[in-house]
Write an enzyme that holds these catalytic residues in place. Structure first.
Site, mmCIF file in Angstrom:
data_model
loop_
_atom_site.group_PDB
_atom_site.id
_atom_site.type_symbol
_atom_site.label_atom_id
_atom_site.label_comp_id
_atom_site.label_asym_id
_atom_site.label_seq_id
_atom_site.Cartn_x
_atom_site.Cartn_y
_atom_site.Cartn_z
ATOM 1 N N SER A 11 0.830 -1.215 0.000
ATOM 2 C CA SER A 11 0.000 0.000 0.000
ATOM 3 C C SER A 11 0.863 1.263 0.000
ATOM 4 O O SER A 11 0.551 2.237 -0.711
ATOM 5 C CB SER A 11 -0.949 0.011 1.199
ATOM 6 O OG SER A 11 -0.244 -0.236 2.392
ATOM 7 N N HIS A 37 -2.157 -8.659 2.031
ATOM 8 C CA HIS A 37 -1.711 -7.452 2.741
ATOM 9 C C HIS A 37 -2.711 -7.179 3.877
ATOM 10 O O HIS A 37 -2.957 -8.063 4.689
ATOM 11 C CB HIS A 37 -1.587 -6.331 1.712
ATOM 12 C CG HIS A 37 -0.884 -5.093 2.164
ATOM 13 N ND1 HIS A 37 -0.131 -5.013 3.302
ATOM 14 C CD2 HIS A 37 -0.842 -3.836 1.619
ATOM 15 C CE1 HIS A 37 0.354 -3.787 3.437
ATOM 16 N NE2 HIS A 37 -0.075 -3.049 2.430
ATOM 17 N N HIS A 81 6.034 -12.928 6.451
ATOM 18 C CA HIS A 81 6.272 -11.500 6.171
ATOM 19 C C HIS A 81 7.348 -11.357 5.100
ATOM 20 O O HIS A 81 8.257 -12.179 5.021
ATOM 21 C CB HIS A 81 6.709 -10.751 7.438
ATOM 22 C CG HIS A 81 6.492 -9.286 7.332
ATOM 23 N ND1 HIS A 81 7.430 -8.437 6.797
ATOM 24 C CD2 HIS A 81 5.421 -8.510 7.645
ATOM 25 C CE1 HIS A 81 6.958 -7.202 6.810
ATOM 26 N NE2 HIS A 81 5.739 -7.221 7.326
ATOM 27 N N ARG A 91 4.543 -5.696 16.475
ATOM 28 C CA ARG A 91 3.165 -5.186 16.585
ATOM 29 C C ARG A 91 2.223 -6.300 17.045
ATOM 30 O O ARG A 91 1.212 -6.051 17.688
ATOM 31 C CB ARG A 91 2.725 -4.613 15.230
ATOM 32 C CG ARG A 91 3.642 -3.491 14.728
ATOM 33 C CD ARG A 91 3.374 -3.146 13.279
ATOM 34 N NE ARG A 91 3.607 -4.295 12.407
ATOM 35 C CZ ARG A 91 3.307 -4.321 11.110
ATOM 36 N NH1 ARG A 91 2.742 -3.270 10.539
ATOM 37 N NH2 ARG A 91 3.563 -5.393 10.382
ATOM 38 N N ASP A 123 -1.345 -8.949 11.734
ATOM 39 C CA ASP A 123 -2.735 -9.345 11.477
ATOM 40 C C ASP A 123 -3.147 -10.630 12.189
ATOM 41 O O ASP A 123 -4.322 -10.999 12.163
ATOM 42 C CB ASP A 123 -2.952 -9.549 9.970
ATOM 43 C CG ASP A 123 -2.696 -8.281 9.201
ATOM 44 O OD1 ASP A 123 -3.161 -7.224 9.651
ATOM 45 O OD2 ASP A 123 -2.010 -8.336 8.164
HETATM 46 N N1 NMX Z 1 0.958 -19.610 4.587
HETATM 47 C C1 NMX Z 1 1.310 -20.448 3.600
HETATM 48 N N2 NMX Z 1 2.344 -20.244 2.775
HETATM 49 C C2 NMX Z 1 3.074 -19.148 2.983
HETATM 50 C C3 NMX Z 1 2.793 -18.243 4.002
HETATM 51 C C4 NMX Z 1 1.692 -18.506 4.832
HETATM 52 N N3 NMX Z 1 1.331 -17.686 5.808
HETATM 53 N N4 NMX Z 1 3.705 -17.259 3.951
HETATM 54 C C5 NMX Z 1 4.515 -17.521 2.914
HETATM 55 N N5 NMX Z 1 4.139 -18.664 2.328
HETATM 56 C C6 NMX Z 1 4.707 -19.266 1.140
HETATM 57 C C7 NMX Z 1 4.638 -18.276 -0.008
HETATM 58 O O1 NMX Z 1 3.346 -18.258 -0.593
HETATM 59 C C8 NMX Z 1 5.730 -18.796 -0.899
HETATM 60 O O2 NMX Z 1 5.225 -19.927 -1.574
HETATM 61 P P1 NMX Z 1 5.508 -20.173 -3.156
HETATM 62 O O3 NMX Z 1 6.990 -20.216 -3.256
HETATM 63 O O4 NMX Z 1 4.812 -21.441 -3.414
HETATM 64 O O5 NMX Z 1 4.920 -18.993 -3.846
HETATM 65 C C9 NMX Z 1 6.781 -19.266 0.094
HETATM 66 O O6 NMX Z 1 6.084 -19.497 1.335
HETATM 67 C C10 NMX Z 1 7.883 -18.274 0.348
HETATM 68 O O7 NMX Z 1 7.292 -17.042 0.730
HETATM 69 P P2 NMX Z 1 8.057 -16.008 1.654
HETATM 70 O O8 NMX Z 1 9.257 -15.538 0.927
HETATM 71 O O9 NMX Z 1 8.243 -16.576 3.010
HETATM 72 O O10 NMX Z 1 6.981 -14.855 1.819
HETATM 73 P P3 NMX Z 1 6.680 -13.645 0.825
HETATM 74 O O11 NMX Z 1 7.618 -12.531 1.123
HETATM 75 O O12 NMX Z 1 6.618 -14.099 -0.575
HETATM 76 O O13 NMX Z 1 5.215 -13.234 1.264
HETATM 77 C C11 NMX Z 1 3.463 -12.706 2.731
HETATM 78 C C12 NMX Z 1 4.952 -12.529 2.438
HETATM 79 C C13 NMX Z 1 3.107 -11.829 3.923
HETATM 80 C C14 NMX Z 1 2.647 -12.217 1.536
HETATM 81 C C15 NMX Z 1 3.185 -14.198 3.020
HETATM 82 O O14 NMX Z 1 3.894 -14.594 4.164
HETATM 83 C C16 NMX Z 1 1.704 -14.503 3.197
HETATM 84 O O15 NMX Z 1 1.019 -14.728 2.201
HETATM 85 N N6 NMX Z 1 1.205 -14.517 4.479
HETATM 86 C C17 NMX Z 1 -0.189 -14.750 4.727
HETATM 87 C C18 NMX Z 1 -0.986 -13.498 4.457
HETATM 88 C C19 NMX Z 1 -0.690 -12.441 5.478
HETATM 89 O O16 NMX Z 1 -0.693 -12.670 6.676
HETATM 90 N N7 NMX Z 1 -0.452 -11.205 4.996
HETATM 91 C C20 NMX Z 1 -0.301 -10.064 5.888
HETATM 92 C C21 NMX Z 1 1.094 -9.434 5.861
HETATM 93 C C22 NMX Z 1 1.133 -8.272 6.803
HETATM 94 N N8 NMX Z 1 0.247 -7.174 6.387
HETATM 95 O O17 NMX Z 1 -0.502 -6.668 7.155
HETATM 96 O O18 NMX Z 1 0.301 -6.761 5.212
HETATM 97 C C1 MLT Z 2 2.415 -3.749 6.718
HETATM 98 O O1 MLT Z 2 2.172 -3.354 7.873
HETATM 99 O O2 MLT Z 2 2.321 -2.993 5.736
HETATM 100 C C2 MLT Z 2 2.720 -5.192 6.522
HETATM 101 O O3 MLT Z 2 3.450 -5.716 7.582
HETATM 102 C C3 MLT Z 2 3.208 -5.548 5.155
HETATM 103 C C4 MLT Z 2 4.643 -5.323 4.833
HETATM 104 O O4 MLT Z 2 5.389 -4.701 5.573
HETATM 105 O O5 MLT Z 2 5.058 -5.826 3.769
#
Ligand code: NMX
Ligand code: MLT
Length: 466
Positions: free
Chosen positions: A259, A289, A335, A344, A390
């Protein structure tokens, strides 16, 4: 105090306290502009990282491509706002009598002015916000005309976009303001917009989930607590405290998250703040996100409904494995930058231990925290198996009666626009450029990495031809 010990509160007297808010920022700009100019003049061609093929296809993860003075996310310490950790902010930011959590006016002062606020500074921002309260009637009418199925984040983004005609910056631009002075009317927009965020959020809540009546802000309450008041929870002291905590924790997270980056990109075209903030909210509304707060609550409620209460560790592990086998993510975990439990999350966990230790959903959050890192670790691919902000935020809201999971991201956005608006003002104040990275086709990438030496050099020059 850990990180900011070297500079704790020392900048409290950096600028002349008698200057108006805007001039306290303005006074710092010549030095900042010179510092960045000399960095660019001397070191502009230095490399500070590598762009690999996996980074190009992997969401630019780990590429340092943006600069901001406002905040930084450290993989282990977590969020640092102007150098202060979350725990330091919670401890040191000014509070009013009988409250344990900060005034958001103080945090906004720190974000914008880069000086640690006194109570007087915090109250002066709260007063500026109070003077600017009021959303145009047509914006409320617009929200009322939206179908019931509209997600509250859609309404939130629309409300901000609908307020764009009042942009002081857009008007100033059309009247011919200098690019280097554009930040001043942007600051005016930032104060006008942020002043009204609790009211916009409460209006959406009242239209969607209550009787649609608008409650006027209470002039005796601070910015965060006013949200509680405007949704009919003004007499719940503990919920007002949660609002202060929630708004403090979600206000910023450097510039690379989806964002912030969206908002920065839009702002880099000199779009005004309403346009860039609305765009930022659209990115926040994605389930990877900010919508993850909604998704976490839905996931936790599904667990509760399956097991009729608190599942055993084995049952929970099984449920998580099922979620993963359906090729879904576990919301609230993982993350892009952090490699430890999000500070947080920890701050909200502490709040829950104090205010709702027996709550069944909080006890489920606790159990998930015991089980999930191991489950995710076992996938062998996740870089951070720990909870993010979250994983708990919507649980706390639920306890106090905000039982509509989808509303939680509106609260996230209400707070986050404080950060996005501060980034926007500073980006214009420092004259940052329009963003325009290059893209490649896969054929070009293949030729760049698999060619003979001769082919490679001709492809590179083709790809980089301006
Ligand atoms: N559950 C299942 N798989 C996951 C998760 C999770 N919570 N987190 C990462 N992975 C997978 C990811 O999809 C990727 O798989 P592939 O190679 O098949 O595409 C693999 O693990 C490696 O990912 P990472 O490098 O650890 O994480 P990345 O930086 O790509 O993504 C997020 C970060 C936050 C998008 C990811 O951890 C996620 O999807 N989390 C769940 C959603 C979430 O909680 N988002 C909120 C983030 C905070 N916010 O407020 O924005
Ligand atoms: C945020 O607060 O924006 C989330 O933790 C997502 C991020 O830092 O990538």
């Amino acid at each position: 105090m850990i990180y900011s010990q070297q500079h704790t509160l020392k900048n409290q007297n950096k600028s002349d306290r008698s200057l108006p808010f805007e001039d306290r920022i303005g006074a710092q700009l010549p030095a900042w502009r010179n510092r960045i100019k000399s960095l660019l003049d001397q070191y502009g061609s230095y490399s500070i990282g590598e762009v690999t093929v996996s980074k190009v296809y992997g969401g630019m993860r780990g590429v340092f491509a943006l600069a901001t003075e406002i905040s930084h996310v450290d993989p282990s310490m977590g969020l640092l706002i102007r150098g202060y950790t979350i725990d330091e902010l919670l401890e040191l930011l000014p509070k009013t009598e009988n409250t344990a959590y900060p005034l958001l006016g103080g945090l906004y002062y720190l974000l914008m002015v880069d000086e640690f606020p006194t109570l007087e500074d915090a109250l002066s921002v709260e007063a500026m916000w109070r003077e600017r309260q009021g959303i145009p009637g047509y914006v409320i009418d617009l929200l009322r005309t939206m179908p019931e199925a509209a997600h509250p984040m859609t309404l939130f983004s629309q409300a901000i976009l609908a307020m764009q005609p009042s942009s002081v910056a857009a008007q100033a631009y059309h009247q011919g303001i200098s690019r280097y002075e554009y930040w001043r009317p942007m600051l005016e927009d930032a104060l006008n917009l942020t002043a009204n965020l609790p009211m916009i959020a409460a209006t959406i809540y009242n239209i969607k989930y209550r009787d649609g009546k608008i409650i006027e802000p209470d002039p005796t309450l601070d910015w965060s607590a006013n949200f509680a008041h405007m949704i009919g929870k003004g007499s719940d002291g503990d919920y007002k405290e949660l609002c202060r905590l929630f708004m403090t924790l979600h206000a910023d997270q450097e510039n690379g998250n989806a964002s912030a980056h969206t908002s920065h990109l839009v702002g880099s075209t000199l779009s005004d703040l309403y346009l860039s903030c609305s765009a930022g909210l659209n990115a926040l509304a994605g389930p990877l996100h900010g919508l993850a707060s909604q998704e976490t609550l839905r996931w936790l409620l599904a667990v509760q409904s399956r097991y009729g209460g608190l599942p055993s560790h084995e049952e929970l592990e099984q449920f998580a494995i099922e979620t993963l086998s359906e090729e879904k993510v576990i919301p609230g975990y993982g993350h892009g930058v952090l490699r430890r439990t999000d500070s947080r999350f920890t701050a909200q966990f502490r709040f829950a231990e104090h205010y709702l230790p027996e709550d069944s959903l909080f006890n489920l959050v606790k159990r998930v925290y015991e089980v999930m890192p191991g489950v995710l670790q076992n996938t062998g691919k996740i870089n951070n198996p720990y909870p993010n902000v979250d994983a708990i935020s919507a649980t706390l809201q639920y306890y106090y009666g905000i039982t509509q999971p989808e509303f939680c991201t509106v609260l996230f956005g209400t707070s986050r626009l404080l950060g996005l608006s501060a980034h926007a003002v500073w980006a214009r104040a420092l004259g940052l450029s329009i963003e325009r990275p290059r893209s490649l086709t896969t054929s070009l990438v293949e030729k760049m990495v698999m060619p003979t030496i001769q082919e490679r050099s001709s492809v590179s020059s083709m790809a980089y031809r301006e």
